[in-house]
Enzyme design. Structure first.
Site, PDB file in Angstrom:
ATOM      1  CB  ALA A 138      -4.382  -0.121   2.671  1.00 20.42           C
TER       2      ALA A 138
ATOM      3  N   GLY B  21      -5.355 -11.843  12.073  1.00 19.17           N
ATOM      4  CA  GLY B  21      -6.037 -12.905  11.358  1.00 19.17           C
ATOM      5  C   GLY B  21      -6.220 -12.613   9.883  1.00 19.17           C
TER       6      GLY B  21
ATOM      7  CG  HIS C 195       6.963  -2.502   2.160  1.00 19.20           C
ATOM      8  ND1 HIS C 195       5.783  -2.853   1.538  1.00 19.20           N
ATOM      9  CD2 HIS C 195       6.617  -1.989   3.376  1.00 19.20           C
ATOM     10  CE1 HIS C 195       4.765  -2.556   2.331  1.00 19.20           C
ATOM     11  NE2 HIS C 195       5.244  -2.037   3.460  1.00 19.20           N
TER      12      HIS C 195
ATOM     13  CG  ASP D 296       0.773  -1.952   8.997  1.00 18.34           C
ATOM     14  OD1 ASP D 296       1.171  -0.776   8.901  1.00 18.34           O
ATOM     15  OD2 ASP D 296       0.674  -2.718   8.018  1.00 18.34           O
TER      16      ASP D 296
ATOM     17  CG  HIS E 180       4.545  -5.321   7.647  1.00 19.69           C
ATOM     18  ND1 HIS E 180       5.241  -5.627   6.493  1.00 19.69           N
ATOM     19  CD2 HIS E 180       4.023  -4.081   7.440  1.00 19.69           C
ATOM     20  CE1 HIS E 180       5.161  -4.635   5.650  1.00 19.69           C
ATOM     21  NE2 HIS E 180       4.428  -3.675   6.205  1.00 19.69           N
TER      22      HIS E 180
ATOM     23  N   GLY F 279       4.425  -7.845   2.480  1.00 22.26           N
ATOM     24  CA  GLY F 279       5.284  -6.926   1.750  1.00 22.26           C
ATOM     25  C   GLY F 279       6.661  -7.514   1.489  1.00 22.26           C
TER      26      GLY F 279
ATOM     27  CB  ALA G 132      -0.941  -0.005   1.205  1.00 25.37           C
TER      28      ALA G 132
END
Length: 369
Positions: free
Chosen positions: A297, A237, A183, A262, A204, A208, A128
């Site tokens: 996103a 989840g 990312h 996030d 995360h 990404g 995103a």
């Protein structure tokens, strides 16, 4: 002096069934056992979210200080007593203006620092992030941002395969800023090169990133296996299946796993259309996706929900507490003062009910209304 007693206290790797926490001023004076349990309440350290873009209808991503205060207050109500303001990929002028706008909030203690998620990210794995503003790492730009923040810039996410990325990671580390890998379309080897250069956080993990494959393990296996890297996980989840979360945490252990939200502005708000980094986001059923291509996103998560989700996925109370508080605090250099219930630490704590819902929040020794 304040004493929270008759509760189950989650302190490090132990649970004190009939525990108490004694607070003097802004700090914890004593944690111990004594007195009968009352109503099943559980006390845990205040949550530490090192990756959050907004919440309660307000955003960090535009660099507006009033919006930042609102977002921080919203997440504080859900138990996040320490947080970074995460900015997304943006034009240089906006990043610099946001840094200057948020530096006073960091000095004031509203925020623990600034996190730049971009702009030095992979086009192929931008998710995103706004592809129009992605660019190769610039040491000059980083120096400018770090200087403008006057200590406020605490975390920067970089794709290690980009030209100049390893030099950027080394610069960040030399300036006392934590470097993260995310990312990214990097190979396993390119990811480990980023770790060797000094990166100590995985942004995360799984999301990404080039997906793992048994012949091309990519960044996921590299980050999960790197002993000096804390891996962020979005426990909603949606970003991760609960089984993936449980497996990944079993690989890293709670000392290298950090729960994050996030979250974007839509957290705590009705479904509808929102904005993230100059892009339209549709939220339906609490799931945020880019209008243009349906990419995830961010989230509408809060840390209390992430904590409950982790426990529901089979993690112990002590493991989930470390992942929600102790480990992320340590990842950004605040481990001696935040995210823990021990004498001398700042008195950030939560009183949870038997279902682990937030009942009361204390930050720096004061109850939050």
């Amino acid at each position: 002096m304040t004493v929270v007693s008759g509760v189950r206290v989650v302190a490090g790797d132990r649970v004190i069934d009939n525990g108490f926490v004694r607070i003097e001023g802004e700090h914890i004076a004593e944690v111990g056992e004594g007195g009968p349990a009352t109503d099943g309440a559980v006390v845990v350290p205040g949550f530490v979210d090192i990756h959050v873009h907004g919440g309660g209808g307000a955003t960090f991503t535009t660099g507006d200080a009033d919006e930042a205060r609102k977002a921080a207050a919203y997440h504080l109500g859900h138990g996040t007593t320490t947080m970074l303001a995460s900015l997304v990929t943006s034009p240089p002028a906006l990043m610099l203006a946001a840094t200057r706008a948020f530096a006073p909030l960091v000095a004031e203690g509203v925020l623990a620092g600034i996190h730049f998620e971009g702009p030095y990210l992979s086009q192929a794995r931008c998710g995103a992030q706004n592809p129009a503003f992605l660019r190769d790492p610039s040491l000059e730009e980083l120096e400018s941002l770090i200087g403008a923040g006057e200590g406020a810039v605490r975390l920067v996410t970089v794709a290690p395969e980009l030209p100049g990325a390893l030099e950027a990671i080394r610069l960040l580390v030399s300036r006392g800023v934590v470097a993260a890998i995310g990312h990214t379309d990097a190979t396993y080897e390119e990811t480990l090169a980023g770790v060797e250069a000094g990166a100590t956080v995985g942004t995360h993990v799984f999301n990404g990133m080039r997906p793992p494959h048994h012949r091309q393990p990519g960044p996921v296996f590299a980050l999960l296996g790197a002993s000096g890297v804390v891996c962020e996980f979005v426990a909603d989840g949606i970003h991760l299946h609960d089984g993936t979360l449980a497996f990944a945490a079993s690989v890293t252990g709670p000392a290298r796993a950090a729960l994050i939200t996030d979250a974007m502005a839509a957290a705590g708000m009705p479904d509808g259309t929102y904005e993230l980094g100059g892009q339209s986001v549709d939220v339906a059923g609490g799931v945020a996706r880019l209008t243009r291509d349906g990419a995830i996103a961010g989230s509408t998560l809060t840390m209390d929900k992430a904590f409950r989700r982790a426990v529901g996925a089979g993690l112990s109370l002590t493991a989930a507490s470390r992942m929600a508080s102790t480990t992320p605090a340590g990842a950004i250099g605040l481990g001696s003062d935040r995210g823990t219930l021990q004498a001398g630490a700042r008195a950030d704590l939560l009183v949870l009910d038997e279902e682990l819902n937030v009942r009361r929040v204390m930050r720096a020794g004061a109850w939050v209304s």
